[in-house]
Design an enzyme around this catalytic site. Structure first.
Site, mmCIF file in Angstrom:
data_model
loop_
_atom_site.group_PDB
_atom_site.id
_atom_site.type_symbol
_atom_site.label_atom_id
_atom_site.label_comp_id
_atom_site.label_asym_id
_atom_site.label_seq_id
_atom_site.Cartn_x
_atom_site.Cartn_y
_atom_site.Cartn_z
ATOM 1 N N ALA A 1 -50.241 44.960 -49.200
ATOM 2 C CA ALA A 1 -51.321 44.428 -49.010
ATOM 3 C C ALA A 1 -51.992 44.662 -47.536
ATOM 4 O O ALA A 1 -53.145 44.067 -47.362
ATOM 5 C CB ALA A 1 -50.809 42.888 -48.515
ATOM 6 N N GLY A 2 -51.956 45.701 -47.123
ATOM 7 C CA GLY A 2 -52.599 46.453 -46.033
ATOM 8 C C GLY A 2 -52.432 45.468 -44.842
ATOM 9 O O GLY A 2 -53.433 45.457 -44.187
ATOM 10 N N LEU A 3 -51.646 45.042 -44.618
ATOM 11 C CA LEU A 3 -51.131 44.272 -43.522
ATOM 12 C C LEU A 3 -51.003 44.765 -42.113
ATOM 13 O O LEU A 3 -51.158 44.051 -41.193
ATOM 14 C CB LEU A 3 -50.031 43.326 -43.762
ATOM 15 C CG LEU A 3 -50.078 42.324 -45.044
ATOM 16 C CD1 LEU A 3 -48.654 41.987 -45.496
ATOM 17 C CD2 LEU A 3 -50.998 41.459 -45.167
ATOM 18 N N SER A 4 -50.848 46.192 -41.809
ATOM 19 C CA SER A 4 -50.117 46.576 -40.710
ATOM 20 C C SER A 4 -51.169 47.664 -40.166
ATOM 21 O O SER A 4 -51.322 48.870 -40.362
ATOM 22 C CB SER A 4 -48.992 47.395 -40.913
ATOM 23 O OG SER A 4 -48.076 46.723 -41.053
ATOM 24 N N GLY B 1 -52.995 50.186 -37.683
ATOM 25 C CA GLY B 1 -52.322 51.163 -37.040
ATOM 26 C C GLY B 1 -51.273 51.872 -37.942
ATOM 27 O O GLY B 1 -50.700 52.733 -37.471
ATOM 28 N N ASN B 2 -50.951 51.318 -38.905
ATOM 29 C CA ASN B 2 -49.833 51.895 -39.820
ATOM 30 C C ASN B 2 -50.779 52.658 -41.001
ATOM 31 O O ASN B 2 -51.468 51.600 -42.049
ATOM 32 C CB ASN B 2 -48.913 51.063 -40.411
ATOM 33 C CG ASN B 2 -47.875 51.508 -41.584
ATOM 34 O OD1 ASN B 2 -48.266 52.723 -42.376
ATOM 35 N ND2 ASN B 2 -46.913 50.748 -41.778
ATOM 36 N N HIS C 1 -47.269 39.029 -40.438
ATOM 37 C CA HIS C 1 -46.437 39.063 -41.586
ATOM 38 C C HIS C 1 -45.117 39.471 -41.096
ATOM 39 O O HIS C 1 -43.996 38.822 -41.657
ATOM 40 C CB HIS C 1 -46.904 39.976 -42.701
ATOM 41 C CG HIS C 1 -46.763 41.208 -42.515
ATOM 42 N ND1 HIS C 1 -47.680 42.000 -41.549
ATOM 43 C CD2 HIS C 1 -45.873 42.487 -43.133
ATOM 44 C CE1 HIS C 1 -47.371 43.261 -41.676
ATOM 45 N NE2 HIS C 1 -46.478 43.411 -42.385
ATOM 46 N N GLU D 1 -39.685 45.637 -31.726
ATOM 47 C CA GLU D 1 -39.550 46.254 -32.936
ATOM 48 C C GLU D 1 -38.345 46.988 -33.401
ATOM 49 O O GLU D 1 -38.183 47.394 -34.339
ATOM 50 C CB GLU D 1 -40.683 47.341 -32.962
ATOM 51 C CG GLU D 1 -42.305 46.759 -32.672
ATOM 52 C CD GLU D 1 -42.992 45.925 -33.889
ATOM 53 O OE1 GLU D 1 -42.706 46.497 -34.991
ATOM 54 O OE2 GLU D 1 -43.555 45.060 -33.800
ATOM 55 N N HIS E 1 -44.626 53.455 -34.733
ATOM 56 C CA HIS E 1 -43.124 53.297 -34.149
ATOM 57 C C HIS E 1 -42.646 54.711 -33.527
ATOM 58 O O HIS E 1 -43.054 55.630 -34.283
ATOM 59 C CB HIS E 1 -42.254 52.701 -35.122
ATOM 60 C CG HIS E 1 -42.500 51.198 -35.492
ATOM 61 N ND1 HIS E 1 -42.420 50.959 -36.745
ATOM 62 C CD2 HIS E 1 -42.314 50.320 -34.855
ATOM 63 C CE1 HIS E 1 -42.657 49.487 -37.005
ATOM 64 N NE2 HIS E 1 -42.599 49.300 -35.646
ATOM 65 N N ASP F 1 -39.763 55.946 -34.363
ATOM 66 C CA ASP F 1 -39.040 56.685 -35.441
ATOM 67 C C ASP F 1 -40.070 57.290 -36.284
ATOM 68 O O ASP F 1 -39.511 58.123 -37.277
ATOM 69 C CB ASP F 1 -38.075 55.549 -36.004
ATOM 70 C CG ASP F 1 -38.824 54.664 -36.878
ATOM 71 O OD1 ASP F 1 -39.885 54.633 -37.076
ATOM 72 O OD2 ASP F 1 -38.029 53.977 -37.453
ATOM 73 N N CYS G 1 -36.883 54.138 -41.847
ATOM 74 C CA CYS G 1 -37.254 52.814 -41.652
ATOM 75 C C CYS G 1 -36.218 51.923 -42.306
ATOM 76 O O CYS G 1 -36.509 50.713 -42.210
ATOM 77 C CB CYS G 1 -38.476 52.605 -42.220
ATOM 78 S SG CYS G 1 -39.919 53.518 -41.218
HETATM 79 O O1 SUG Z 1 -44.146 47.275 -39.948
HETATM 80 N N1 SUG Z 1 -45.253 48.109 -43.275
HETATM 81 C C1 SUG Z 1 -44.339 48.037 -42.196
HETATM 82 C C2 SUG Z 1 -43.612 49.745 -41.958
HETATM 83 C C3 SUG Z 1 -42.415 49.514 -41.091
HETATM 84 C C4 SUG Z 1 -41.980 50.911 -40.934
HETATM 85 N N2 SUG Z 1 -40.628 50.871 -40.009
HETATM 86 C C5 SUG Z 1 -40.366 51.801 -39.242
HETATM 87 N N3 SUG Z 1 -41.308 52.746 -38.912
HETATM 88 N N4 SUG Z 1 -39.225 51.850 -38.769
HETATM 89 C C6 SUG Z 1 -44.812 47.751 -40.667
HETATM 90 O O2 SUG Z 1 -45.944 48.379 -40.489
HETATM 91 C C7 SUG Z 1 -46.754 47.009 -44.544
HETATM 92 C C8 SUG Z 1 -46.795 45.782 -45.403
HETATM 93 C C9 SUG Z 1 -48.219 45.777 -46.391
HETATM 94 O O3 SUG Z 1 -49.240 46.369 -45.740
HETATM 95 O O4 SUG Z 1 -48.286 45.276 -47.385
HETATM 96 C C10 SUG Z 1 -45.796 46.885 -43.575
HETATM 97 O O5 SUG Z 1 -45.420 45.972 -42.987
#
Ligand code: SUG
Length: 446
Positions: free
Chosen positions: A19-22, A24-25, A137, A174, A250, A252, A369
């Site tokens: 869902a593209g919720l994060s 920075g990720n 989320h 986290e 993160h 990790d 993760c």
């Molecule tokens: O928190 N992705 C998680 C990934 C977590 C990875 N964990 C570690 N590195 N330990 C986050 O960003 C994406 C969900 C979405 O976009 O649908 C998400 O929550």
């Protein structure tokens, strides 16, 4: 007495989606709305668990959370029957609805921070669920995570469970994704490394400019206090703000440690030399291997794409270490040859095992993760809920459970459908019986 480090992997939930919720990720953002396959995702995870168990490792499993999160949707003012709540939320606030459908509890490295008994003042294993305040989320996870952890580690003689830190960005936490422990032996006192992205109470300190720093120094300090850790065994490390801005959300994603090995990218930390000196001083005279990866060998960008550092470094029963890496590392020429170089170097890492966890990788979750590490003595291990440990029988049962309940393609319509919600609830109810967890979900507690 034997000592173990047990990996507790998150079982992927039936609502696994993109869902593209994060923010920075990078992976989460770039795969928004991709079609997901919950069944394959859960099986990829289970295959990794089984393979580690086959390597002679102790391996556990943590139950997923209930999604869609109807309780939260009701808290946000959507009312009526469950079906009406789902329909109204999906129509009136689709982004909020999707956040309440995320299966993000699968990344159990973010479930909690764990300190083994050898490090803590009262000699118990301490758990603090992560509040995950930075992402809406994920902030929905800590209460049920706490329930699941208590049901997995029930014996209060050995295990101490804390409430998650206050739900506020000042205490953004986290969990184990920003925590590494170095030690000579799992059962001996170690040095716990707490990595944070910013200071909450001192705005003069450096911080990233583009992406959020999810973990604060003050949160890390609070966890160390709660767990009764000694100052002599703790090192606080600020993550390099520039790498957070390059997608390292993160620690990790840019460093990983196991026993006397710290594997990290040269750009991982702020003031690296000072950090390394403090680790050396606190670790004492025992041999310590620092494997520092230079940008010339693997760029930060390549590390983020392949998740070279989101690997697990495990100690096999024969004492040798192995890297558990995603197949993305194998597919990258630069990274796979770097891993071969590490294996050839003079350090305890002697092999690599690649796993396909692509369903998780597309949301920015690699092998590391997907697991929460818990170092335990033999007595502590025998106090763990035995049904949460993976063996051939439990693996077979879990695969059959996934086959029975999971879909191989998930659409927005499925998530709005109350029949799917009820299906998911009966699946989870059955899972709690399989793992003998008791009532951990809100729908079981009404
Ligand atoms: O928190 N992705 C998680 C990934 C977590 C990875 N964990 C570690 N590195 N330990 C986050 O960003 C994406 C969900 C979405 O976009 O649908 C998400 O929550």
């Amino acid at each position: 007495m034997n000592q173990f480090e047990v990996n507790f992997d998150g079982l992927v939930g039936p609502t696994h989606n993109y869902a593209g919720l994060s923010f920075g990720n990078v992976a989460s953002q770039s795969n928004a709305n991709a079609v997901s396959n919950p069944k394959e995702a859960a099986k990829q995870g289970l295959r990794k668990m089984k393979a580690l168990s086959d390597l002679g490792m102790q391996q556990g499993v943590l139950a997923p959370q209930e999604r869609p999160d109807v309780v939260t949707l009701r808290r946000l003012g959507f009312s009526g029957s469950d079906s009406e709540v789902l329909q109204k939320a999906a129509k009136q606030a689709p982004a909020v609805f999707m956040a309440c459908c995320s299966a993000s509890s699968m990344w159990t490295a973010n479930a909690a921070t764990v300190s083994p008994s050898a490090d803590t003042a009262d000699g118990k294993v301490h758990f603090t669920p992560a509040n995950l305040t930075n992402k809406f989320h994920r902030s929905l996870e800590p209460t049920v995570t706490g329930n699941i952890l208590k049901a997995t580690f029930p014996d209060t003689k050995y295990f101490s469970h804390h409430l998650h830190l206050p739900d506020n960005e000042h205490y953004g936490d986290e969990g184990a994704a920003n925590h590494t422990r170095l030690c000579t032996d799992y059962g001996h006192a170690g040095v716990e490394l707490f990595v944070y992205g910013r200071y909450a109470f001192d705005g003069r300190q450096i911080a990233p400019k583009k992406y959020p720093a999810r973990q604060t120094f003050e949160a890390s300090e609070a966890i160390a206090r709660l767990h009764g850790l000694s100052e002599d065994n703790v090192v606080y490390i600020q993550q390099n703000p520039d790498v957070i801005d390059q997608g390292v959300f993160h620690n990790d994603v840019i460093s990983v440690g196991n026993q006397n090995v710290l594997f990290y990218h040269e750009q991982a930390f702020h003031q690296t030399d000072k950090v390394i000196d403090e680790i050396k001083t606190k670790f004492g005279d025992n041999p310590l291997h620092f494997i520092c990866v230079n940008s010339a060998d693997v760029s930060v960008d390549e590390a983020v794409k392949t998740y070279l550092f989101n690997t697990q470094i495990i100690t096999l029963p024969n004492g040798e270490m192995s890297i558990i890496a995603p197949t993305e590392c194998e597919e990258s020429q630069a990274v796979s040859s770097y891993i071969q170089k590490v294996i050839a170097m003079d350090n305890p890492i002697k092999s690599v095992n690649y796993f396909d966890v692509k369903q998780s990788m597309k949301n920015g979750g690699g092998p590391a993760c997907l697991r929460l590490r818990v170092a335990m003595t033999e007595n502590e291990l025998s106090a763990v809920n035995p049904n949460t440990l993976i063996n051939d029988d439990q693996y077979t049962r879990l695969v059959a459970w996934v086959d029975k309940h999971y879909r191989d393609r998930l659409t927005l319509n499925d998530l709005q459908d109350v029949a799917f919600l009820n299906e998911t609830r009966s699946a989870l109810d059955e899972l709690t019986q399989l793992l003998k967890l008791g009532s951990v979900y809100p729908f079981q507690q009404n």
